[in-house]
Structure formats: C-alpha cells, structure tokens
Enzyme design. Structure first.
Site, mmCIF file in Angstrom:
data_model
loop_
_atom_site.group_PDB
_atom_site.id
_atom_site.type_symbol
_atom_site.label_atom_id
_atom_site.label_comp_id
_atom_site.label_asym_id
_atom_site.label_seq_id
_atom_site.Cartn_x
_atom_site.Cartn_y
_atom_site.Cartn_z
ATOM 1 N N GLY A 41 0.788 -1.233 0.000
ATOM 2 C CA GLY A 41 0.000 0.000 0.000
ATOM 3 C C GLY A 41 0.814 1.274 0.000
ATOM 4 N N GLY A 146 -7.617 2.433 1.590
ATOM 5 C CA GLY A 146 -6.700 3.480 2.035
ATOM 6 C C GLY A 146 -7.127 4.905 1.758
ATOM 7 N N GLY A 182 1.564 23.219 4.700
ATOM 8 C CA GLY A 182 1.051 22.338 5.751
ATOM 9 C C GLY A 182 2.145 21.911 6.712
ATOM 10 N N GLY A 184 2.039 19.732 9.056
ATOM 11 C CA GLY A 184 1.637 18.475 9.684
ATOM 12 C C GLY A 184 2.796 17.491 9.622
ATOM 13 N N GLU A 205 1.759 27.409 7.081
ATOM 14 C CA GLU A 205 0.701 26.686 7.803
ATOM 15 C C GLU A 205 -0.477 27.613 8.049
ATOM 16 N N ASP A 315 -7.234 3.490 6.658
ATOM 17 C CA ASP A 315 -7.404 4.907 6.319
ATOM 18 C C ASP A 315 -8.781 5.208 5.739
ATOM 19 N N MET A 321 -5.100 8.233 10.594
ATOM 20 C CA MET A 321 -4.643 7.615 9.339
ATOM 21 C C MET A 321 -3.208 7.161 9.509
ATOM 22 N N LEU A 322 -3.032 6.058 10.209
ATOM 23 C CA LEU A 322 -1.691 5.563 10.504
ATOM 24 C C LEU A 322 -1.603 4.079 10.172
ATOM 25 N N HIS A 447 20.359 1.069 32.902
ATOM 26 C CA HIS A 447 21.152 2.289 32.860
ATOM 27 C C HIS A 447 22.421 2.040 32.051
HETATM 28 P P1 FAD Z 1 -3.102 2.052 2.018
HETATM 29 O O1 FAD Z 1 -1.762 1.796 2.557
HETATM 30 O O2 FAD Z 1 -3.347 3.331 1.317
HETATM 31 O O3 FAD Z 1 -3.402 0.839 1.023
HETATM 32 C C1 FAD Z 1 -4.532 0.794 0.250
HETATM 33 C C2 FAD Z 1 -4.228 -0.005 -1.011
HETATM 34 O O4 FAD Z 1 -5.442 -0.270 -1.678
HETATM 35 C C3 FAD Z 1 -3.354 0.732 -2.007
HETATM 36 O O5 FAD Z 1 -2.198 -0.022 -2.291
HETATM 37 C C4 FAD Z 1 -4.233 0.893 -3.246
HETATM 38 O O6 FAD Z 1 -3.512 0.726 -4.458
HETATM 39 C C5 FAD Z 1 -5.215 -0.249 -3.061
HETATM 40 N N1 FAD Z 1 -6.506 -0.037 -3.715
HETATM 41 C C6 FAD Z 1 -7.291 1.061 -3.664
HETATM 42 N N2 FAD Z 1 -8.424 0.860 -4.368
HETATM 43 C C7 FAD Z 1 -8.339 -0.393 -4.885
HETATM 44 C C8 FAD Z 1 -9.191 -1.195 -5.694
HETATM 45 N N3 FAD Z 1 -10.386 -0.742 -6.119
HETATM 46 N N4 FAD Z 1 -8.775 -2.424 -6.032
HETATM 47 C C9 FAD Z 1 -7.562 -2.899 -5.615
HETATM 48 N N5 FAD Z 1 -6.733 -2.206 -4.844
HETATM 49 C C10 FAD Z 1 -7.120 -0.972 -4.483
HETATM 50 N N6 FAD Z 1 1.827 5.987 8.859
HETATM 51 C C11 FAD Z 1 2.504 5.565 9.938
HETATM 52 O O7 FAD Z 1 1.929 4.917 10.811
HETATM 53 N N7 FAD Z 1 3.837 5.837 10.087
HETATM 54 C C12 FAD Z 1 4.521 6.544 9.164
HETATM 55 O O8 FAD Z 1 5.715 6.768 9.332
HETATM 56 C C13 FAD Z 1 3.829 7.012 8.034
HETATM 57 N N8 FAD Z 1 4.477 7.713 7.096
HETATM 58 C C14 FAD Z 1 3.798 8.146 5.993
HETATM 59 C C15 FAD Z 1 4.471 8.909 5.068
HETATM 60 C C16 FAD Z 1 3.822 9.370 3.940
HETATM 61 C C17 FAD Z 1 4.575 10.191 2.939
HETATM 62 C C18 FAD Z 1 2.451 9.042 3.741
HETATM 63 C C19 FAD Z 1 1.732 9.507 2.515
HETATM 64 C C20 FAD Z 1 1.766 8.292 4.669
HETATM 65 C C21 FAD Z 1 2.427 7.838 5.817
HETATM 66 N N9 FAD Z 1 1.783 7.105 6.796
HETATM 67 C C22 FAD Z 1 2.456 6.693 7.903
HETATM 68 C C23 FAD Z 1 0.360 6.750 6.688
HETATM 69 C C24 FAD Z 1 0.199 5.297 6.194
HETATM 70 O O9 FAD Z 1 0.847 5.150 4.966
HETATM 71 C C25 FAD Z 1 -1.266 4.931 6.086
HETATM 72 O O10 FAD Z 1 -1.929 5.207 7.285
HETATM 73 C C26 FAD Z 1 -1.437 3.462 5.751
HETATM 74 O O11 FAD Z 1 -0.771 3.129 4.564
HETATM 75 C C27 FAD Z 1 -2.914 3.090 5.645
HETATM 76 O O12 FAD Z 1 -3.037 1.756 5.344
HETATM 77 P P2 FAD Z 1 -4.296 1.200 4.537
HETATM 78 O O13 FAD Z 1 -4.058 -0.260 4.373
HETATM 79 O O14 FAD Z 1 -5.539 1.644 5.168
HETATM 80 O O15 FAD Z 1 -4.238 1.929 3.122
HETATM 81 P P1 NAI Z 2 -1.707 16.520 8.477
HETATM 82 O O1 NAI Z 2 -3.147 16.446 8.711
HETATM 83 O O2 NAI Z 2 -0.766 15.854 9.408
HETATM 84 O O3 NAI Z 2 -1.238 18.043 8.372
HETATM 85 C C1 NAI Z 2 -1.792 18.918 7.461
HETATM 86 C C2 NAI Z 2 -1.471 20.328 7.877
HETATM 87 O O4 NAI Z 2 -1.829 21.196 6.832
HETATM 88 C C3 NAI Z 2 -2.233 20.782 9.116
HETATM 89 O O5 NAI Z 2 -1.323 21.378 10.000
HETATM 90 C C4 NAI Z 2 -3.251 21.748 8.573
HETATM 91 O O6 NAI Z 2 -3.602 22.763 9.502
HETATM 92 C C5 NAI Z 2 -2.502 22.321 7.399
HETATM 93 N N1 NAI Z 2 -3.341 22.880 6.342
HETATM 94 C C6 NAI Z 2 -4.537 22.436 5.908
HETATM 95 N N2 NAI Z 2 -4.968 23.216 4.897
HETATM 96 C C7 NAI Z 2 -4.032 24.159 4.695
HETATM 97 C C8 NAI Z 2 -3.887 25.239 3.786
HETATM 98 N N3 NAI Z 2 -4.819 25.494 2.861
HETATM 99 N N4 NAI Z 2 -2.786 26.010 3.855
HETATM 100 C C9 NAI Z 2 -1.827 25.755 4.790
HETATM 101 N N5 NAI Z 2 -1.914 24.755 5.669
HETATM 102 C C10 NAI Z 2 -2.993 23.954 5.616
HETATM 103 O O7 NAI Z 2 -1.526 15.965 6.974
HETATM 104 P P2 NAI Z 2 -0.229 15.507 6.186
HETATM 105 O O8 NAI Z 2 1.006 16.050 6.775
HETATM 106 O O9 NAI Z 2 -0.539 15.785 4.769
HETATM 107 O O10 NAI Z 2 -0.234 13.946 6.391
HETATM 108 C C11 NAI Z 2 -1.385 13.185 6.076
HETATM 109 C C12 NAI Z 2 -1.505 12.025 6.993
HETATM 110 O O11 NAI Z 2 -0.561 11.026 6.671
HETATM 111 C C13 NAI Z 2 -1.199 12.361 8.451
HETATM 112 O O12 NAI Z 2 -2.306 12.932 9.093
HETATM 113 C C14 NAI Z 2 -0.880 11.030 9.005
HETATM 114 O O13 NAI Z 2 -2.075 10.377 9.304
HETATM 115 C C15 NAI Z 2 -0.191 10.335 7.835
HETATM 116 N N6 NAI Z 2 1.273 10.394 7.997
HETATM 117 C C16 NAI Z 2 1.829 9.849 9.118
HETATM 118 C C17 NAI Z 2 3.188 9.900 9.312
HETATM 119 C C18 NAI Z 2 3.758 9.335 10.556
HETATM 120 O O14 NAI Z 2 3.049 8.629 11.264
HETATM 121 N N7 NAI Z 2 5.026 9.593 10.876
HETATM 122 C C19 NAI Z 2 4.087 10.502 8.336
HETATM 123 C C20 NAI Z 2 3.391 11.077 7.225
HETATM 124 C C21 NAI Z 2 2.041 10.998 7.069
#
Ligand code: FAD
Ligand code: NAI
EC number: 1.8.1.4
Length: 468
Positions: A41, A146, A182, A184, A205, A315, A321-322, A447
């Site tokens: 994913g 997702g 953003g 975030g 932000e 998600d 959304m983690l 420690h």
């Molecule tokens: P997804 O991982 O989005 O998987 C869904 C899958 O479904 C996809 O592969 C898609 O291709 C497939 N799909 C969709 N529709 C269909 C269909 N009709 N048929 C077949 N397949 C389909 N979370 C953390 O906990 N720690 C992190 O460090 C972290 N870092 C992140 C960094 C970035 C840049 C991003 C964008 C996200 C990050 N996240 C992180 C969030 C994390 O990636 C998501 O919360 C997680 O992947 C959600 O899992 P999911 O299985 O719900 O969906």
């Molecule tokens: P986010 O929700 O964490 O942050 C988005 C930020 O953008 C917020 O601070 C919001 O106030 C701001 N914002 C919204 N509209 C805006 C605008 N028009 N102009 C300026 N600022 C604006 O979303 P982000 O960073 O895109 O990540 C998406 C999700 O992916 C996270 O919420 C998280 O669930 C997941 N993720 C988790 C990671 C981790 O666990 N380490 C790493 C990366 C992503």
C-alpha cells in the site's frame, strides 16, 4: 473464472495485507486484490518506508556535516549523492514489498493483481492488471482501499514543480528553495529531509501552530527545535494560488484571518495539507455502502458497513490515518470474521513524527484533559538530565506523562527527544494495562538508557525524580 472464498480483501496496504494474513492464519480461505502491482500500500511504496529511508540517510548526512566534529571525528566535507541515496531507498522499499509477497505465499493468501469493484454483497469483479477480468465470490468483503492526497484548490499538483508526498520522495535534485504547504506530519518529515540535504525550506501553515492536535507544550518546544535547525515557519497563512513555470513556482499567500496577499517563489512546492479516504471505482454506490460526511466508509464498532457482509478498515474509515492503526483494524476484523473477539482502542494509538529529535504522543493532551475537566498530574523530565542522551549529544526535548488524579491511571504521554517513537511504546503498554505513573516509576529500567527519562518523568508525577 470464479472462486469461493471466506474473505476477499480489496487493497494490499497495512490494513488489507495484515487482515488477509491474520484471517488465513485462523484457517479462512482468503484472497487479496491489489491494483498497484506491488503489495504494502501507501505505507511501504510511497509513505512510511521510503520517507523513513530518506529521513535516516539525510540524518546521517547532517550528522557527518555538522556534528561529527563534536565527537572528535574529522572527515572532509561530506557530499550528497542523491541518485545513490534514492537507489538505496528504492532497494529498501523493494525488499519490504517483496517480503509481503513471501508472507502471502507462506500463509496461502491468494494475491489477485488488479482493481476490485464490489458488484454485490458477495462478489468482487477484478479488472486484472494483465488484462481480462475475474469475478471472486466470498462470504465477506473487506474494503481496505486506504487514502489519497487532499488537493489544494488553485495549487495543481504536477509531481514536478508542485509535488505531493509521492513526488517529494523522488526529486531528482535538491531544490534551492522549497515551500511546504502544511506543518503536519508529512510537511515536517519531508521538509526536514530536504532541509538537511541543503534546501532552504519554508513551511506555510494555515493555523497559528504546527502539528495540530498534539500537546501544546510539546509543539512549542518542537517548533523551537525545528526553527533552530533552519526550518522557516510562516504560520497563520494560506496559499491561495500558484503559477508554475519551467523555472519554478510563484505562490500567492495570504494571512489566514485576512489581509494583504504576498508572493513567494520556490523551485519546488510540496502540498501536504492532509489525506482523504480513497474509494473511487469501488462501486460503493451500486453496492449501497454508505459514507460519512467526511467521505469515510461508515462502519460500526465491528468494522461492519451498513451492508451485511461488507466491512472496512484502515485509512478508509474513522480514526487516525496511521499504518499501525490500519494493522490493528486488520487483525481485529480478521479475528472477528473467524469467530473470535476483536477490538481496537483508538485512544491508545501512538503517533510519531520521525524527525530528529522525534516527536511522539499517545492518549490525552493537557488541552484535552482541561477541556474534559479531568483533574490530572504532570510528570516531566528533560533529556538534558539523562546520561545516555548526554553521551549521544542529543539532549533536546523532554518526556511528559499525564496521570488522572482520580483513577491513578496514565492517560497520556508526550515526548520530544531522541528515539521518542520507541520510548512511547512503553507508555502505550502501561496504558493498555491501566498502569499508574507509580507503576512505571517502580519498574527497573536499564542504565544508561533513554528509557530512564520515561521512568524519571513518571517519578516526577509524585515529585520524586532523582536526577533533576
Ligand atoms: P493504504 O496503505 O493506502 O493501502 C490501500 C491499497 O489499496 C493501495 O495499495 C491501493 O492501491 C489499493 N486499492 C485502492 N483501491 C483499490 C481497488 N479498487 N482495487 C484494488 N486495490 C485498491 N503511517 C505511519 O503509521 N507511520 C509513518 O511513518 C507514516 N508515514 C507516511 C508517510 C507518507 C509520505 C504518507 C503519505 C503516509 C504515511 N503514513 C504513515 C500513513 C500510512 O501510509 C497509512 O496510514 C497506511 O498506509 C494506511 O493503510 P491502509 O491499508 O488503510 O491503506
Ligand atoms: P496533516 O493532517 O498531518 O497536516 C496537514 C497540515 O496542513 C495541518 O497542519 C493543517 O492545519 C494544514 N493545512 C490544511 N490546509 C491548509 C492550507 N490550505 N494552507 C496551509 N496549511 C494547511 O496531513 P499531512 O502532513 O498531509 O499527512 C497526512 C496524513 O498522513 C497524516 O495525518 C498522518 O495520518 C499520515 N502520515 C503519518 C506519518 C507518521 O506517522 N510519521 C508521516 C506522514 C504521514
């Protein structure tokens, strides 16, 4: 071709693949449909894993560039070989996604490569990636599709000059000037990567603070640390338009509460204003599956949608959304489908920002406790007083533990500091077991470890920390 399964999971991300494996472990016949061409994913392909690979590489670069000297290590000026750094990241991703394929084989999960569409409460039609169609029938259908990037009107993502996190993970050169929209999790993680590699990064932000939702005191300290590292923050501003040319992007930026607009130029703009559930092409309309007001698949506490036999996790539904939350959803649902009990407590899902120092949180913030009128104790301990952190030259930050005075249970923990993401696990476990701060304080910690800062913060809840 049509085969009968107990469960068909649509989506092979952390929610879907974990659900599929756990259901298969419990003896169910399972298929998982994934349209990406690789499993894992968003998380493994374009999220958690590639971002952490780049965060680690860029952290090592910054250590070599700025901090080796402190340790008495003399090296000539380090240089970034971005192509090699990206190739290593791709190798990490590749080995992770192939690992899931191996796990599917090991657990006898059928992997169907294609896009799934729900055609009834028991059938999924798959448009196969190799061409053709397959219809799968199953007693239970799991939606695990997702999320996707939330677009920003007026700032069109082209994944070249104006990128989402996906484009932000594959830039071919280090931009001179980067604007991140953003503050975030994505903005701070990827903003840190490119800043460390040499870009001048400004984070714009909308709100007056970074990391909304996290504990206020934690956020203040975190912002100070990031600003000292060189991230520029423009809080309380919104981007209302973008003009992209070959030479870069000109953004129109306005104060969120109204006022004069200004223009800001950048070579690359990263849009990171959140993610939204992805259910396009799933046929939910026809299947009659309801969404909530935020476009999430509506479920009850058993992940059941309004249509009997169709479930949803990760998600695509309510909750943080983690990846680890999606995995917990997947395991709980698989166990319920196998006739066992399953439950996920969203109040005990930790959140981690993998910058350096890391930022980690679980449970209630002080703001939430005040709002709920809970009488609570605070225990705090700074890393400047932790021997291991001193030995590492990584003393910025603190551990804060919050305990409900009435129930004597730890109800929240907030950490900014070295390895905060690993340290928080202990507090999550403590909270799962209904522990008090005293329970943590009386647990022997090795420690010299960073974890002693957690113990001392717990001791400080009763004002008996030793090293401060
Ligand atoms: P997804 O991982 O989005 O998987 C869904 C899958 O479904 C996809 O592969 C898609 O291709 C497939 N799909 C969709 N529709 C269909 C269909 N009709 N048929 C077949 N397949 C389909 N979370 C953390 O906990 N720690 C992190 O460090 C972290 N870092 C992140 C960094 C970035 C840049 C991003 C964008 C996200 C990050 N996240 C992180 C969030 C994390 O990636 C998501 O919360 C997680 O992947 C959600 O899992 P999911 O299985 O719900 O969906
Ligand atoms: P986010 O929700 O964490 O942050 C988005 C930020 O953008 C917020 O601070 C919001 O106030 C701001 N914002 C919204 N509209 C805006 C605008 N028009 N102009 C300026 N600022 C604006 O979303 P982000 O960073 O895109 O990540 C998406 C999700 O992916 C996270 O919420 C998280 O669930 C997941 N993720 C988790 C990671 C981790 O666990 N380490 C790493 C990366 C992503």
């Amino acid at each position: 071709m049509s085969e009968n399964y107990d469960v068909v999971v649509i989506g092979g991300g952390p929610g879907g693949y974990v659900c599929a494996i756990r259901a298969a472990q419990l003896g169910l016949k399972v298929a998982c449909v994934e349209k990406r061409g690789t499993l894992g994913g968003t998380c493994l392909n374009v999220g958690c894993i590639p971002s952490k690979a780049l965060l680690h590489s860029s952290h090592l670069f910054e250590e070599a560039e700025k901090h080796f000297d402190t340790h008495g290590i003399e090296v000539s000026k380090p240089k970034v070989n971005l192509e090699k750094m990206m190739a290593r990241k791709d190798k990490v991703v590749d080995s992770n996604v192939k690992g899931i394929e191996f796990l599917f084989k090991k657990n006898k999960v059928t992997y169907v490569k294609g896009a799934g569409e729900i055609t009834s409460a028991t059938t999924v039609k798959v448009a196969l990636l190799d061409g053709g169609e397959e219809t799968i029938t199953a007693k239970n259908i799991v939606i695990a599709t997702g999320s996707e990037v939330t677009p920003l009107p007026g700032v069109e993502i082209d994944e070249k000059n104006i990128v989402s996190s996906t484009g932000g993970l594959v830039l071919s050169k280090v931009p001179k000037k980067m604007v991140v929209i953003g503050a975030g999790v994505i903005g701070l993680e990827l903003g840190s990567v490119w800043r460390r590699l040499g870009a001048e990064v400004t984070v714009i932000e909308f709100l007056d603070r970074i990391l909304p939702g996290m504990d206020g005191e934690l956020v203040k300290q975190t912002q100070r640390i990031f600003a000292k590292q060189g991230l520029n923050f423009k809080l309380g501003h919104k981007v209302t338009g973008a003009k992209s040319t070959k030479s870069g992007v000109t953004l129109t930026v306005e104060p969120s509460k109204g006022g004069d607009a200004e223009e800001i130029k950048a070579d690359v703009v990263l849009v990171a204003i959140g993610r939204r559930p992805f259910v396009t092409g799933l046929g939910l309309d026809k299947a009659g599956v309801e969404l909530d007001e935020r476009g999430r698949v509506k479920t009850d506490e058993h992940f059941q949608t309004n249509v009997q036999g169709i479930f949803a996790i990760g998600d695509a539904i309510v909750g943080p959304m983690l990846a680890h939350k999606a995995e917990e959803d997947g395991v709980a649902l698989a166990e319920m489908l196998a006739g066992e009990a399953g439950h996920v407590d969203y109040d005990k899902v930790p959140g981690v920002v993998y910058t350096w120092p890391e930022v980690a949180s679980v449970g209630k913030t002080e703001e939430q406790l005040k709002e709920e009128g809970v009488d609570y104790k605070v225990g705090k301990f700074p890393f400047t007083a932790n021997g291991r952190a001193k030995a590492m030259e990584s003393t910025e930050g603190f551990v804060k533990i919050l305990e409900d005075k009435k129930t004597l249970r730890v109800v929240g923990a907030h950490i900014v500091g070295p390895a905060a993401g690993d340290l928080i696990a202990e507090v999550v476990l403590a909270m799962e077991y209904g522990a008090s701060a005293e329970d943590i304080a009386r647990t022997c910690h090795a420690h010299p470890c960073l974890g002693e800062a957690v113990k001392e913060a717990a001791m400080d809840a009763d004002k008996r920390a030793i090293h401060m």
